[in-house]
Enzyme design. Structure first.
Site, PDB file in Angstrom:
ATOM      1  N   HIS A  53       3.954   7.795  -2.898  1.00  0.00           N
ATOM      2  CA  HIS A  53       3.689   9.183  -2.488  1.00  0.00           C
ATOM      3  C   HIS A  53       4.733   9.704  -1.508  1.00  0.00           C
ATOM      4  O   HIS A  53       5.515   8.950  -0.920  1.00  0.00           O
ATOM      5  CB  HIS A  53       2.285   9.299  -1.885  1.00  0.00           C
ATOM      6  CG  HIS A  53       2.077   8.536  -0.610  1.00  0.00           C
ATOM      7  ND1 HIS A  53       2.381   9.058   0.636  1.00  0.00           N
ATOM      8  CD2 HIS A  53       1.570   7.300  -0.379  1.00  0.00           C
ATOM      9  CE1 HIS A  53       2.069   8.182   1.570  1.00  0.00           C
ATOM     10  NE2 HIS A  53       1.575   7.099   0.997  1.00  0.00           N
TER      11      HIS A  53
ATOM     12  N   CYS B  25       0.459   1.608   0.976  1.00  0.00           N
ATOM     13  CA  CYS B  25       1.072   2.409  -0.080  1.00  0.00           C
ATOM     14  C   CYS B  25       2.574   2.555   0.163  1.00  0.00           C
ATOM     15  O   CYS B  25       3.077   2.285   1.253  1.00  0.00           O
ATOM     16  CB  CYS B  25       0.408   3.777  -0.158  1.00  0.00           C
ATOM     17  SG  CYS B  25      -1.237   3.733  -0.910  1.00  0.00           S
TER      18      CYS B  25
END
Length: 540
Positions: A432, A451
């Site tokens: 992301h 992440c």
């Protein structure tokens, strides 16, 4: 690949072949032939019974041997197997497990039909062990580190043995290791560095913890000599930290993932003084990791090297896009796991649905101190309805019984930035954007909750969309400008591989090293050493 073998390996091959070519296992003289065969097959049946695959294999052959006879076929199989065993150390496998001299001694000692039957099964067992080790690795990844979630593509042991029996023996064994260019290049570099060790290595370490540009003296000379031995500097007599050494240090820094400033600061000096043995260990670990991933990666795939803090798109073996990344922090509960999956879609203007672990560990304590904290987050009930925090007594709850979820709506300040790339998985890991752009300029970029944050997420999106949109930039920007959350499916899912490589090569074959930020490769090397893996040459 024989041209890669050092002289000692070629000599051992000659020894093996000379012995095996003349090896004929004879039944004990004077025993009736029928009794010999019966005793041999009985021994095979008993020895194979302890292994389901071996039992099935020999049962289908009515307990006849494939190694023990005098036929050219049996002789070729023995030949090929012992030659492969002599080559095991070049693959970074446990040498004692496949010691040709020991196997030959056992073959010589097997005189009776019963002993020969047992040795027949032992050769098949060793073959299957070698095949698995060289094809898919010596270790089970999760047993070394439970954050290595790699699903190893194990082959059927029985089918492997049957395939060997039906094929050219030497060709079949040569085809077992990974066929990837990376594995071949790593093996070549392993052999090159081992040869370099035997020639004296990189020479003495540099005694200084740091050196300034323009300085001179014995430490600069040691730095110069080490850079020459490493291949980053042409031969020169300079004794001053001049422009030629600056350029060489920059090349070294580029090859080791360091800030490329040409200055030999403490971090650069630590890497320069890292021993050849340590570098060889990293290569052996990388080869083991390559065996764990011995399957097609996908004509187009995403390759995230956690240790390199990078994410790339690879098309037909060529990197077509690459960007810096931020990975999970070093704390055990925040480290990014390793696994493979398929990217199915991206979300433009995403909401951030806060993971339960972050809610209970970080935000609940803040809300208990001040219910008006973390105002950028909505608190929602089990049906997704927004909860008025003024009506909640947060002190009543703990990590186990907190009944609410939390969500951050789309915005420039959203923790996920303006786009996320989804490959749905049980670990809740994805790629992301991020509003924290300052972290990408740092040398070590381990800060997230697990992440993978991308430095150039829009360009990453354009590259993914280019195969399905005539105007990927215009399409993406049109969705972005609405300010509304939008899911965009990828017409063809893209495999994603989250890997951890502290040693790797680029397409030109240049060897690269990175720091072991999570300590995983150190644990893998220790586990390999416990299995009997040793370096072929030991020096500093």
């Amino acid at each position: 690949m024989s041209s890669l073998y050092p002289l000692s390996a070629r000599t051992s091959f000659s020894f093996v072949l000379a012995f095996v070519s003349g090896l004929v296992l004879l039944f004990t003289a004077g025993t009736p032939a029928t009794a010999q065969v019966t005793a041999f097959r009985q021994a095979v049946a008993e020895a194979a019974a302890r292994d389901e695959d071996l039992a099935a294999f020999y049962r289908a052959r009515e307990f006849q041997g494939i190694w023990s006879g005098q036929s050219p076929e049996d002789q070729a199989r023995r030949n090929a197997l012992l030659t492969a065993f002599a080559d095991a150390s070049n693959h970074g496998l446990p040498t004692a497990r496949y010691d040709p001299a020991q196997v030959m001694a056992q073959l010589r000692a097997a005189r009776t039909p019963a002993e020969q039957g047992q040795m027949e099964v032992e050769l098949s067992r060793l073959f299957m062990q070698y095949a698995r080790d060289v094809q898919t690795g010596v270790l089970v990844p999760r047993e070394v580190d439970n954050l290595i979630k790699r699903e190893v593509p194990y082959r059927s042991r029985l089918e492997t043995l049957e395939g060997f029996l039906a094929a050219n023996p030497a060709g079949y064994l040569r085809a077992l290791p990974p066929s990837s260019p990376e594995y071949t290049r790593l093996m070549r570099e392993k052999l090159r560095l081992e040869s370099l060790v035997r020639q004296g290595g990189w020479g003495p370490q540099v005694s200084a913890s740091a050196l300034e540009i323009g300085s001179s003296g014995p430490a600069v000379v040691a730095l110069r000599n080490r850079l020459i031995a490493m291949g980053f500097l042409d031969r020169t007599a300079t004794q001053t930290y001049d422009a030629t050494i600056v350029a060489a240090v920059q090349k070294f820094q580029q090859a080791n993932g360091l800030a490329v400033d040409g200055e030999a600061g403490p971090g650069t000096m630590r890497e320069i003084n890292t021993s050849l043995n340590t570098r060889l260990q990293s290569i052996v670990v990388a080869m083991e990791r390559e065996r764990w991933l011995n399957r097609p990666l996908g004509d187009r795939h995403v390759w995230v090297n956690l240790a390199d803090f990078s994410a790339s798109i690879v098309d037909d073996g060529r990197v077509t896009f690459s960007t810096r990344s931020v990975i999970g922090a070093g704390d055990r509960d925040r480290q990014s796991p390793e696994f493979s999956d398929e990217m199915e879609f991206m979300v433009i203007n995403p909401s951030w649905y806060v993971p339960r672990s972050i809610i209970t560990k970080e935000y609940l304590p803040q809300l208990q101190r001040n219910r008006n904290s973390v105002r950028h987050l909505e608190i929602t009930d089990s049906r997704g309805r927004t909860v008025n925090r003024a009506n909640v007594d947060f002190s009543r709850f703990n990590a186990r019984n907190f009944p609410y979820a939390m969500r951050q709506p789309p915005s420039q300040r959203n923790a996920l930035g303006l786009v996320k790339f989804m490959f749905p998985n049980q670990y809740n890991i994805y790629l992301h954007d991020t509003p924290a752009k300052n972290l990408f300029s740092r040398e070590v970029r381990a800060y997230s909750h697990g992440c993978i944050r991308l430095n150039d997420p829009f360009d990453f999106a354009y590259a993914l969309l280019a195969v399905q949109e005539s105007d990927p930039v215009g399409f993406f920007q049109a969705q972005l400008n609405t300010g509304r959350e939008a899911r965009v499916n990828l017409d063809t899912p893209v495999p994603v591989h989250l890997v951890y490589r502290t040693a790797f090569t680029n397409v030109t074959g240049s060897l690269q090293f990175r720091r072991d930020v999570y300590g995983r490769d150190g644990r893998i090397w220790n586990a390999l050493a416990r299995e009997g893996v040793v370096l072929n040459a030991l020096q500093g």
